[in-house]
Design an enzyme around this catalytic site. Structure first.
Site, PDB file in Angstrom:
ATOM      1  NE  ARG A 223      36.418  37.226  42.842  1.00  0.00           N
ATOM      2  CZ  ARG A 223      35.168  36.817  42.815  1.00  0.00           C
ATOM      3  NH1 ARG A 223      34.773  35.862  43.659  1.00  0.00           N
ATOM      4  NH2 ARG A 223      34.287  37.343  41.986  1.00  0.00           N
ATOM      5  CG  HIS A 271      36.035  30.293  41.941  1.00  0.00           C
ATOM      6  ND1 HIS A 271      36.957  31.291  41.722  1.00  0.00           N
ATOM      7  CD2 HIS A 271      34.880  30.921  42.292  1.00  0.00           C
ATOM      8  CE1 HIS A 271      36.382  32.474  41.926  1.00  0.00           C
ATOM      9  NE2 HIS A 271      35.130  32.271  42.266  1.00  0.00           N
TER      10      HIS A 271
END
Length: 308
Positions: A223, A271
């Site tokens: 993350r 992502h």
């Protein structure tokens, strides 16, 4: 009883079709078409609605459509409601593909060759055997262990680190704070696949990254908040780190003009390392519903104290 889906609408249409085929007895709705909120028993979401205890008073299970739940406000979900992260083959295979291509590209100097091509330079870089390239994975959950199992097949010298002790064939496993420095010292390519928790927020800072050998590279697929981006830039400019491949950033997307966009030793993807596949995700959710009704533990149910 109704199942509510609150995530990408295009994928939601596929979920709706699959539920109609495989669980026709269960009503299925796509957010924001909730219908009667009192009928909602199950929710699959990237982010649940605000105050689900009030808006969905009879909610029994919350499923994440992603591999993690750090995007959830767990404090807003009643403690009696189980929270289940997504465990399905699509996420695993996507992450294996992404990390392996990153490791192979770094090991085989493809980032350097791309820079040479821009400069119209034809120059060989000495080839190194995979066995001399030491790969280390932070996080030995489902994704980390699967990635390491595949990387071993290329002949890489593989290691993994996690908070608790693990045993993986052909992988040197390190555990806990006491063994973290030794893990970092033997790692040429560091892959972050940790969950985001209070303990791992900002973990990839200058202090940690300096413990890697000079010339090491980073693949960040955890993350964005794991990484102190200014520290990364400084270590790249100093030459301590060689390259960084980032699939996650903080924030997402990065603002225009952020130095990571144009840094010559950084590659950024939006992502996309892995994503749930609706077909296998629906199968995983339906299997967990069957386990729930049978009084069995659900696969991927989180420990709220740990946050994963």
């Amino acid at each position: 009883m109704t199942f509510l889906y609150k995530a990408d609408p295009a994928r939601g249409e596929i979920w709706a079709r699959l539920f109609a085929q495989r669980a026709p007895e269960l009503a299925f709705r796509l957010w924001p078409d909730v219908g009667d909120p009192a009928s909602i028993r199950y929710l699959a979401a990237w982010q649940p609605p605000e105050d689900p205890a009030r808006t969905l008073p009879n909610l029994e299970i919350v499923f994440s459509v992603g591999a993690g739940v750090d995007q959830f406000d767990l404090g807003g979900i009643p403690r009696h409601v189980p929270v289940v992260r997504m465990v399905e083959p699509g996420i695993v295979e996507g992450m294996i593909e992404y990390v392996c291509q990153g490791v192979l590209s770094l090991h085989r100097d493809l980032f350097d060759y791309a820079r040479q091509q821009q400069q119209q330079v034809w120059r060989e870089i000495p080839l190194r055997p995979a066995s001399t390239c030491r790969v280390g994975v932070l996080g030995l959950g489902m994704l980390g262990t699967s990635v390491l199992e595949r990387l071993r097949l290329f002949g890489y010298d593989c290691a993994g680190w996690s908070r608790s002790q693990h045993t993986l064939e052909g992988v040197a496993c390190y555990a806990g704070a006491a063994q973290l420095d030794a893990f970092l010292a033997r790692t040429d390519i560091l892959v972050c696949l940790l969950p985001l928790t209070a303990a791992t927020h900002g973990l990839l800072d200058a202090d940690l990254l300096r413990k890697l050998p000079r010339g090491a590279s980073l693949i960040q697929t955890g993350r964005g908040a794991h990484l102190r981006q200014d520290d990364l830039l400084r270590l790249l400019d100093e030459g301590h780190l060689r390259y960084a491949l980032l699939d996650v950033t903080e924030p997402e997307p990065l603002p225009a003009g952020h130095p990571l966009w144009t840094h010559p030793r950084v590659r950024i993807t939006p992502h996309i390392a892995s994503a749930t596949r609706p077909e296998t995700a629906v199968e995983a959710v339906l299997e967990n519903l069957a386990r729930y009704r049978a009084g069995l533990p659900m696969i991927g149910e989180i420990d709220r104290e740990r946050g994963y």
